[in-house]
Design an enzyme around this catalytic site. Structure first.
Site, short mmCIF file in Angstrom:
data_model
loop_
_atom_site.label_atom_id
_atom_site.label_comp_id
_atom_site.label_asym_id
_atom_site.label_seq_id
_atom_site.Cartn_x
_atom_site.Cartn_y
_atom_site.Cartn_z
CG ASP A 103 -1.86 -1.14 1.29
OD1 ASP A 103 -2.15 -1.70 0.22
OD2 ASP A 103 -2.31 -1.48 2.40
N1 URA Z 1 -1.23 -5.93 3.93
C1 URA Z 1 -1.73 -4.68 3.92
O1 URA Z 1 -2.76 -4.42 4.52
N2 URA Z 1 -1.05 -3.73 3.27
C2 URA Z 1 0.12 -3.95 2.63
O2 URA Z 1 0.70 -3.01 2.05
C3 URA Z 1 0.62 -5.25 2.63
C4 URA Z 1 -0.06 -6.24 3.28
#
Ligand code: URA
Length: 247
Positions: A103
């Protein structure tokens, strides 16, 4: 077999136009012989020289990056900075992809490669490559969270496979989580299901490859041959030659 101008460009950082010009000017050799045709097809293992120096043209590149917060795990975006924007020009001549996105607000280990087979193996829904994250929560995690993670969890669109949750005893808001899948927002959604919010998230390892602590935020480096072999092994792929060999 690949076009000579493309290989010269990939190995030198010259643009395709500059590479073509260098070839036509007789500055490029293939297997020690001067060549002049930019369109000629050359095997990746052929020894290419530019101005008398051997060019290293790896067939594929494997880059580890410590992804900073606020940067997209994408190869291009019209308005926002992507992880590829953090790499030097020489890498941008390749068809690089991100193996396992993070993310925008997540930091840590990101693998960037133009090796489609490895990328596919790491990111396919069937991949069982373990991913280790450090999460910091808005409230302490407890034994019941640990058990819920270990049992697998029904989320809105899938059942998350059993995951390992380790809680820092001196600060139970800090946790280590190991998951074997990589679904969208998976860690955040698993904690949300437990009524907890992830305040910060960092990926520490993926498929046995650990973040190099020396890199620092936004830092990157190519993987060592041992690291590549380790990833191939974990993904059940055969190792291939990484660097062109001289004839
Ligand atoms: N899980 C998440 O919620 N975000 C990420 O970036 C990676 C794994």
């Amino acid at each position: 077999m690949t076009r000579l101008d493309k290989l010269v460009s990939m190995g030198s950082g010259l643009s395709r136009t500059e590479a073509k010009k260098a070839i036509r000017q007789g500055r490029v050799t293939v297997c020690g012989r001067k060549v002049s045709d930019p369109d000629m097809k050359v095997g990746e293992q052929a020894g290419i020289g530019l101005d008398g120096a051997a060019l290293k043209v790896p067939e594929y590149v494997y880059i580890m990056m410590d992804k900073p917060e606020g940067v997209l795990s994408a190869t291009e975006d019209k308005s926002q900075q992507t992880v590829l924007d953090l790499l030097p020009e020489i890498y941008k001549k390749r068809d690089l992809g991100v193996a396992g996105r993070l993310d925008k607000d997540t930091t840590g280990l990101l693998l960037i490669t133009d090796d489609g087979s490895l990328n596919h193996r790491l990111t396919s829904p069937k991949s069982k490559a373990g991913k280790l994250y450090k999460a910091y929560l808005d409230m302490p995690a407890d034994q019941s969270d640990k058990e819920a993670f270990a049992c697998g969890m029904q989320l809105s669109d899938f059942i998350a496979a059993p995951a390992v949750l380790e809680i820092n005893e001196s600060d139970p808001r800090e946790c280590l989580v190991t998951i074997s899948e990589g679904k969208y927002h998976q860690i955040k959604r698993m904690f949300a299901k437990r009524g907890k919010t992830v305040v910060s998230l960092r990926r520490l390892a993926c498929a046995g490859l650990y973040m190099d602590p020396e890199l620092g935020s936004g830092g990157f480096r190519e993987l060592t041959d041992e690291e590549i072999a380790g990833l191939f092994d974990k993904c059940g792929l055969k190792a291939t030659k990484k660097i062109s060999k001289n004839c």
